[in-house]
Every structure is written in C-alpha cells, then in structure tokens.
Enzyme design. Structure first.
Site, PDB file in Angstrom:
ATOM      1  CB  SER A 174     -62.464 -27.109  27.200  1.00 15.84           C
ATOM      2  OG  SER A 174     -62.307 -28.370  27.789  1.00 15.84           O
TER       3      SER A 174
ATOM      4  CG  ASP B 215     -55.059 -30.874  25.784  1.00 15.55           C
ATOM      5  OD1 ASP B 215     -55.422 -31.779  26.557  1.00 15.55           O
ATOM      6  OD2 ASP B 215     -55.856 -30.187  25.127  1.00 15.55           O
TER       7      ASP B 215
ATOM      8  CG  HIS C  49     -57.310 -28.803  28.350  1.00 16.05           C
ATOM      9  ND1 HIS C  49     -57.638 -29.223  27.076  1.00 16.05           N
ATOM     10  CD2 HIS C  49     -58.491 -28.524  28.959  1.00 16.05           C
ATOM     11  CE1 HIS C  49     -58.947 -29.199  26.923  1.00 16.05           C
ATOM     12  NE2 HIS C  49     -59.492 -28.778  28.051  1.00 16.05           N
TER      13      HIS C  49
END
Length: 463
Positions: A292, A395, A425
C-alpha cells in the site's frame, strides 16, 4: 465478489479508520518533534522472538538515536544450512536429504509430511524413541545443536551465529501499509506476512518501522526508507572490516572465539555490527517490497538507489515488488471513479491520509510522492529495477498502478502485473484476510518472480 464476512468487516474497519483519521486531523501535532512514533496504541503487536519459532527468528533493532526509526529482522531457519554447490549448480545436500527421506519412509515408522517452498516433501519421524528432525527448504537437516540458542553467559536465549553457519541469503526491505498514519512493522498482521515471505522467498526480511504522520510528515517516511538502505550498506562494510581485522590478527586456530565474534564499532563508536546480517546477509541481492503506502516508499527508495549508483556499494537493489500501491492523481482514472467507495480504503479515507501526510503548503494530488506518472520525476524510468505490481480487482487505486507498470514496460523494464479476482485492497496483508487462499497464492507468486533475480541458480519455482 468478496464474501459477506469481508463486506461486514470492511464497514466496521472504515468506521473506525474514519474516526481515527478525523481525530488526528483535529489534534494539533508538534512539528518540532523529529523523534516521532512508529506505532499506534491501538495496534496489536507481535513480540520479537530470536529463536526459530515457526521456522523464522526475529529481532528488533533501533537504528537511529535521533529518531524512532527501527527495523525487525526475519531470519529463516534455512540460513542455518550451508550446502555446497556442485558444478551443475544443484545442491548436493538435497540429494542426501532425499536418500535420507527414502530410508525413513522404508523403515515403516509413522511420518509427518510437510510441503516446503520448493514442492518437495520433507518428513519428520515422530516415533517415541527417535530424534525429531526437520527438513529445511534446501533439504539440509537442522537439529537443536545447530541453533546455538545460548550465549557464553547463559542469559541470551536466541540464535547467535557461529562460523560454521554462515549461509548467505538475499535481503528484502519491507515497508508496511497503513496510509502513512497507522500500521507498524511489528504488528501481528505484518509479522505473519513477513514470516510467510521470508520462508517462501528464502530471504532475510528487514521490516522497516518508519515514522508515521501527522507527527512526522513528508518526507520523513521516505527518508527513513533510504536511511535503512544506507544502514544495510554500513553493516556490510563493518562486517568486512571485522573479517579484515580477524585476518590481520592471524585467524588461526589459536584465535580466541571471543575475538572472532567481537563487535566492531565504527569511527564514532555509534553503531555496531549486526551479527545476523553480518553472518547471513548478502546485500548485493537486495529486493524492495512495499505494501500500500509502503509501495510508494519502496518506489522512492528504488529511484534513489538508481541515482546513488555505486555509492551504495555493496548494496544493490535487484528488484522491487509494489503491492497495491497508494498512488493517486488530480485527473481521476476509470477505477477511481467507478470504485471510489470500495472496500476498506475508499477514496475519501485516502484523501484524509494524504492531507495528514503531506505538508499543507505542499498538498497536491500530483505530488511526486503520490503520482508516479508526473513528468520530470527522475531518474529516467529505463534505469529502474525490475518491478512486480500486485493489484486487486476491487481496489480503486488499481488503474494508476497498472499505468505505471505500462510506462516501465515501454522502456523495456521487466514490469509484470498480477491482478487478483474478487480481491480488495490489502487482501494479502490485512489481519482477517492473511489466511485466505488468495493471500497464500499471492505470496507464492511473489516468490516465483523474485527468485529470478535473487537466485544463483536461475528461475526456481515455489510449487
């Protein structure tokens, strides 16, 4: 589509995250406090254990006296084996292990099969009168005597390297997620993920505990990532200095064990040789892995490594893995419009995170830290290392990550994209999703690709 459990957990997760982000926005931060924090009170922490629990030993190190920057080292048990390579590049110990396994199977004793990262089956004799042994991922047999779990003083109960156990493994710098404002390198979820990667990829994972926002805004987290890369080079140079001093003193059998294992301080006496990295780390095979927002840090560190070039020697970044990067831009992509209210981290939440991370005077969705596709963001992409990009179907950040990968491929950089159907995600690193088949498959796919660039024997498959 994601399961009902994932959807319900996502609603609960977003409610808590929104509440915490709004509280941090309303709470004034001390911009003069450079020490910072690397974890939040609400984070569930996994304690470090320097013995080989679940096949991986861990230790925490605070590497900067002026900040809270720290690392957690994940050392796989396969580092204890020191197999010799034959002329064809195959491991002789693997042949021996296979013959040992066949002899155990033919004895008729009860055996327990275990699948390792190479697809071979190891066995453990669980007979009442037999000694239990376990096959490492390279086929070597390790027992209690090889672990050296006790120092001369009898106090330290963790692994301490010896001269006989010095198999070199590649290094992987891992940067956790959390939108720059939460997460930790020693959280339960990150600890589980790093253990999995260390065993599947057969690497030493160095998880970076960078400083969080808003206590320390940009570029603190990015500078911390580069600081750790330089620290790895410093450790390698100190280890070489230690070897040189041992050689200068004779290095014969009469040399005391305490002299061989002594820690070598640098000129100012401020840092010392880290024994696990000195004995087992190979900085010439360094991989960056970012999760991320950690992918943004990894990409920054990779760019800086390209700019520094030989000044980083002996550290060489040979590849990077970007897992669902935290990219954004002022011109929305198709997925940013269609999936703006997606699971766990929707676009509104991420906007709050960017406001907390970027200084107010620098806030822009086209900031170099946020948008990898802005022009004149050196160095030229053709010099970037091979880059694997992981994206999830649900996502909203997926399209920009794919576009960045396409730009890399245009300049002949090996930059494949792996997209996971019905995934969200952080599907491979979030606490409740870690043990799903998708998370396991993602880790195995990463291992397959990474081994192309870190293995001395070419492309090796994990299954």
């Amino acid at each position: 589509m994601p399961t009902v459990a994932v959807k319900l957990y996502s609603v609960f997760f977003k409610f808590l995250l929104k509440h915490r982000l709004q509280n941090r926005i309303q709470t004034p931060s001390d911009d003069n406090n450079q020490f910072g924090v690397t974890s939040r009170p609400e984070e569930s922490i996994a304690a470090a254990n320097p013995s080989f629990v679940d096949g991986v030993a861990t230790k925490d190190i605070h590497i900067d006296s002026f900040t809270s920057l720290s690392v957690r080292i994940f050392l796989p048990e396969s580092s204890l084996a020191s197999p010799e390579l034959d002329s064809r590049g195959q491991l002789k110990s693997r042949v021996k292990a296979r013959s040992d396994r066949d002899s155990v199977d033919s004895s008729g004793d009860q055996c327990l099969n275990r699948r390792n990262s190479y697809g071979a089956i190891g066995t453990m004799n669980v007979g009442a009168n037999s000694e239990q042994t376990r096959r490492s991922s390279y086929g070597g047999l390790s027992d209690a005597e090889s672990l050296n779990l006790r120092s001369d003083s009898g106090v330290y109960r963790g692994y301490s390297p010896s001269l006989e156990n010095c198999r070199k493994l590649p290094l992987m710098l891992q940067f956790h997620g959390g939108g720059f404002v939460s997460g930790s390198n020693d959280s339960v979820a990150n600890d589980f993920f790093c253990r999995r990667i260390a065993k599947l990829c057969d690497v030493i994972v160095v998880a970076v505990g960078y400083r969080l926002a808003p206590e320390n805004r940009y570029p603190a987290a990015f500078e911390d990532g580069l600081h750790v890369l330089n620290w790895l080079g410093k450790q390698a140079n100190l280890a070489e200095c230690s070897k040189s001093m041992v050689s200068a003193r004779g290095g014969g059998p009469e040399l005391k064990k305490s002299d061989v294992k002594r820690h070598i301080a640098d000129t100012f006496g401020a840092s010392m040789v880290e024994p696990w990295l000195a004995a087992h780390g190979d900085p010439s095979r360094c991989v960056l892995l970012g999760v991320s927002c950690g992918a943004n840090i990894a990409d920054y560190v990779a760019r800086k490594a390209v700019e520094l070039g030989k000044r980083l020697d002996p550290v060489k970044v040979v590849a990077q893995v970007l897992m669902y990067p935290f990219f954004i831009g002022s011109v929305p992509t198709h997925s940013e419009i269609k999936l703006a209210n997606s699971y766990f981290y929707d676009k509104a939440m991420c906007m709050l995170s960017w406001k907390l991370f970027l200084p107010e005077e620098e806030f822009s969705l086209d900031h170099p830290a946020a948008n990898p596709l802005i022009p004149d963001r050196g160095p030229p992409l053709r010099f970037m290392p091979p880059t694997l990009t992981i994206v999830a179907e649900h996502d909203w950040m997926r399209d920009r990550a794919i576009a960045y990968s396409e730009e890399l491929r245009k300049v002949n950089v090996d930059a494949p994209v792996l997209e996971y159907k019905d995934a969200v995600h952080e599907f491979a690193t979030l606490d409740m999703l870690l043990k799903t088949p998708q998370a396991q498959a993602c880790a195995e796919d990463i291992a397959i690709w990474v081994k192309k660039y870190i293995s001395f024997r070419g492309h090796e498959f994990s299954y």
